[in-house]
Motif scaffolding. Structure first.
Motif, PDB file in Angstrom:
ATOM      1  N   SER A   6       0.870  -1.180   0.000  1.00  8.58           N
ATOM      2  CA  SER A   6       0.000   0.000   0.000  1.00  8.58           C
ATOM      3  C   SER A   6       0.908   1.230   0.000  1.00  8.58           C
ATOM      4  CB  SER A   6      -0.889   0.001   1.242  1.00  8.58           C
ATOM      5  OG  SER A   6      -0.099   0.256   2.389  1.00  8.58           O
ATOM      6  N   PRO A   7       0.403   2.375  -0.473  1.00  3.25           N
ATOM      7  CA  PRO A   7       1.234   3.592  -0.481  1.00  3.25           C
ATOM      8  C   PRO A   7       1.794   3.908   0.920  1.00  3.25           C
ATOM      9  CG  PRO A   7      -0.794   3.945  -1.725  1.00  3.25           C
ATOM     10  CD  PRO A   7      -0.919   2.591  -1.094  1.00  3.25           C
ATOM     11  N   GLU A   8       0.969   3.720   1.947  1.00  2.00           N
ATOM     12  CA  GLU A   8       1.403   4.014   3.321  1.00  2.00           C
ATOM     13  C   GLU A   8       2.564   3.106   3.738  1.00  2.00           C
ATOM     14  OE1 GLU A   8      -1.540   2.940   6.249  1.00  2.00           O
ATOM     15  OE2 GLU A   8      -0.764   4.352   7.743  1.00  2.00           O
ATOM     16  N   VAL A   9       2.475   1.810   3.390  1.00  2.72           N
ATOM     17  CA  VAL A   9       3.537   0.869   3.764  1.00  2.72           C
ATOM     18  C   VAL A   9       4.794   1.128   2.929  1.00  2.72           C
ATOM     19  CG1 VAL A   9       4.201  -1.572   3.785  1.00  2.72           C
ATOM     20  CG2 VAL A   9       1.937  -0.886   4.624  1.00  2.72           C
ATOM     21  N   ALA A  10       4.611   1.427   1.644  1.00  4.73           N
ATOM     22  CA  ALA A  10       5.765   1.713   0.778  1.00  4.73           C
ATOM     23  C   ALA A  10       6.536   2.914   1.303  1.00  4.73           C
ATOM     24  CB  ALA A  10       5.284   1.969  -0.653  1.00  4.73           C
ATOM     25  N   GLU A  11       5.801   3.937   1.714  1.00  8.00           N
ATOM     26  CA  GLU A  11       6.424   5.166   2.214  1.00  8.00           C
ATOM     27  C   GLU A  11       7.149   4.871   3.539  1.00  8.00           C
ATOM     28  OE1 GLU A  11       6.681   8.848   4.471  1.00  8.00           O
ATOM     29  OE2 GLU A  11       5.204   7.298   4.949  1.00  8.00           O
ATOM     30  N   ALA A  12       6.526   4.075   4.380  1.00  8.14           N
ATOM     31  CA  ALA A  12       7.145   3.735   5.675  1.00  8.14           C
ATOM     32  C   ALA A  12       8.430   2.940   5.470  1.00  8.14           C
ATOM     33  CB  ALA A  12       6.149   2.937   6.524  1.00  8.14           C
ATOM     34  N   ARG A  13       8.390   2.024   4.517  1.00 13.93           N
ATOM     35  CA  ARG A  13       9.601   1.239   4.207  1.00 13.93           C
ATOM     36  C   ARG A  13      10.722   2.157   3.722  1.00 13.93           C
ATOM     37  NH1 ARG A  13      10.639  -4.085   2.373  1.00 13.93           N
ATOM     38  NH2 ARG A  13      11.784  -3.041   0.725  1.00 13.93           N
ATOM     39  N   ALA A  67       8.886   2.341  11.645  1.00 18.05           N
ATOM     40  CA  ALA A  67       8.380   1.130  12.311  1.00 18.05           C
ATOM     41  C   ALA A  67       7.102   0.660  11.627  1.00 18.05           C
ATOM     42  CB  ALA A  67       8.112   1.433  13.782  1.00 18.05           C
ATOM     43  N   ILE A  68       7.054  -0.631  11.292  1.00 15.05           N
ATOM     44  CA  ILE A  68       5.868  -1.221  10.648  1.00 15.05           C
ATOM     45  C   ILE A  68       5.439  -2.435  11.461  1.00 15.05           C
ATOM     46  CG2 ILE A  68       4.910  -2.203   8.512  1.00 15.05           C
ATOM     47  CD1 ILE A  68       7.138  -0.857   6.950  1.00 15.05           C
ATOM     48  N   HIS A  88       0.199   4.700  17.968  1.00 14.52           N
ATOM     49  CA  HIS A  88       1.375   4.342  18.760  1.00 14.52           C
ATOM     50  C   HIS A  88       2.667   4.424  17.945  1.00 14.52           C
ATOM     51  CE1 HIS A  88      -1.816   3.034  21.436  1.00 14.52           C
ATOM     52  NE2 HIS A  88      -0.929   3.212  22.396  1.00 14.52           N
ATOM     53  N   GLY A  89       2.628   5.218  16.875  1.00 13.50           N
ATOM     54  CA  GLY A  89       3.871   5.574  16.189  1.00 13.50           C
ATOM     55  C   GLY A  89       4.411   4.543  15.219  1.00 13.50           C
ATOM     56  N   ALA A  90       3.543   3.662  14.718  1.00 13.00           N
ATOM     57  CA  ALA A  90       3.996   2.703  13.704  1.00 13.00           C
ATOM     58  C   ALA A  90       2.975   2.681  12.561  1.00 13.00           C
ATOM     59  CB  ALA A  90       4.168   1.314  14.307  1.00 13.00           C
ATOM     60  N   GLN A 142       5.710  -1.098  20.154  1.00 14.37           N
ATOM     61  CA  GLN A 142       6.914  -0.826  20.953  1.00 14.37           C
ATOM     62  C   GLN A 142       8.087  -1.678  20.462  1.00 14.37           C
ATOM     63  OE1 GLN A 142       4.631  -1.474  24.773  1.00 14.37           O
ATOM     64  NE2 GLN A 142       5.911   0.243  25.403  1.00 14.37           N
ATOM     65  N   ILE A 143       7.808  -2.928  20.119  1.00  9.51           N
ATOM     66  CA  ILE A 143       8.867  -3.812  19.610  1.00  9.51           C
ATOM     67  C   ILE A 143       9.343  -3.308  18.242  1.00  9.51           C
ATOM     68  CG2 ILE A 143       9.418  -6.175  18.873  1.00  9.51           C
ATOM     69  CD1 ILE A 143       7.250  -7.107  20.943  1.00  9.51           C
ATOM     70  N   ALA A 144       8.391  -2.907  17.390  1.00  9.72           N
ATOM     71  CA  ALA A 144       8.754  -2.416  16.041  1.00  9.72           C
ATOM     72  C   ALA A 144       9.640  -1.184  16.135  1.00  9.72           C
ATOM     73  CB  ALA A 144       7.479  -2.109  15.245  1.00  9.72           C
TER      74      ALA A 144
END
Ligand code: PSU
Ligand code: MN
Length: 308
Positions: free
Chosen positions: A10-17, A22-23, A54-56, A297-299
């Motif tokens: 997804s665009p959101e996951v691609a951008e995060a990568r 953190a994903i 929570h920041g991921a 938190q782990i991510a």
């Protein structure tokens, strides 16, 4: 956005990568086979919102149109949640589902495989599959357990579902060399209840240690992931004495009706939902949200440990 020939981010996951954020991966069998509509879609959305808060970045995984989707749009989530005849995908079915162009929901095992392909190190769910009661004659042992032995993803769950044989589940995990880490307590949790009455093999109280252990495992060349067993929040738990007779009744009905193979877990979850008049679902939703928070938190700790 194409990672390889079979994966759509997804665009959101691609951008995060791209920015190394953190994903947290999320599975989809819980949506199609674990909860009734519309609570399934509502919960999936709430879990995604919780991960963002929570920041991921959430990455719900499913198979659609011959591709593995890592991160679903709202419309895709809705259509998955309402679709009939969705395949329940474990390691055995993932490639076949892609080849047939069918819609498929990923179990813990298949979600771990897809998360690794997408470079995601942690994933949150409700409860993993395990060794079913009576496995000595049925041989029903979830492929989830063997996945932990070979795919390097940390899975946050509220233990294994209490419908299972928990001592045998822990034995198989030990045999397979899988770290089973209770979070914040000594006991292995039992999904709807905080304790199974069994001690967990390992305990950690700090998400950063869980992340460090996963990185260390890789550095040592040990394939495989980790099971983090996070107890349900106290206010949402169903006491063991309350849930036990309900589970026993559901198991007896499954046996009487000859329910087998992939249908066992969905059948039991649905019957327990009916027998508790919806209370089991309220608990299930609460524990998934709680697991998503810990997975965030782990991510974030995994990101902090990345070299460079
Ligand atoms: N967690 C939930 N509900 C579920 C599941 C997990 O709260 O329905 C799903 C997961 O996808 C897990 C599967 O992999 O149940 C186990 O299925 P089986 O026992 O058939 O291996
Ligand atoms: Mn099974």
């Amino acid at each position: 956005m194409t990672l390889n020939a079979y994966i759509t981010l997804s665009p959101e996951v691609a951008e995060a990568r791209a920015r190394g954020a953190a994903i947290v991966a999320l599975e989809s069998t819980i949506i199609t086979h674990g909860m009734p509509w519309p609570q399934n879609v509502e919960t999936a959305r709430a879990v995604e919102a919780c991960v963002r808060a929570h920041g991921a970045v959430p990455a719900t995984i499913a198979v659609m149109g011959g591709r593995i989707h890592v991160g679903l749009t709202d419309a895709e989530l809705e259509s998955l949640g309402q679709a009939k005849g969705v395949m329940k995908l474990s390691r055995a079915d993932l490639a076949a589902c892609l080849a047939m162009g069918r819609m498929g929901a990923t179990t813990v095992a298949a979600t771990m495989i897809c998360a690794e392909l997408a470079g995601i190190g942690v994933f949150a769910t409700g409860g993993i599959g395990g060794v079913h009661r009576g496995a000595e004659s049925s041989f029903d042992i979830s492929a989830d357990l063997l996945e932990f032995a070979q795919t390097p993803v940390t899975v946050v769950a509220a233990g294994a579902k209490a419908i299972l044989d928990l001592p045998k589940t822990l034995e198989v995990l030990e045999t397979q060399g899988v770290p089973v880490i209770a979070f914040g307590q000594d006991d292995f949790p039992a999904f709807w209840s905080r304790s199974s009455g069994l001690r967990a093999p390992l305990r950690m109280d700090d998400p950063a240690q869980i992340a460090a252990a996963q990185v260390m495992r890789g550095a040592l060349g040990l394939r495989g992931g980790q099971l983090v067993a996070n107890p349900i929040p106290p206010e949402a738990e169903i006491a063991r004495e309350v849930i036990t007779p309900v589970i026993e009744q559901a198991l007896a009905e499954a046996a009487a009706q000859g329910v087998a193979a992939k249908s066992v877990t969905p059948f039991l979850l649905q019957r327990i939902f009916e027998l508790t008049e919806g209370r089991s679902l309220v608990s299930n939703i609460a524990l998934v949200m709680n697991n998503a928070r810990l997975a965030c938190q782990i991510a974030k700790a995994l990101v902090a440990l990345k070299p460079g």
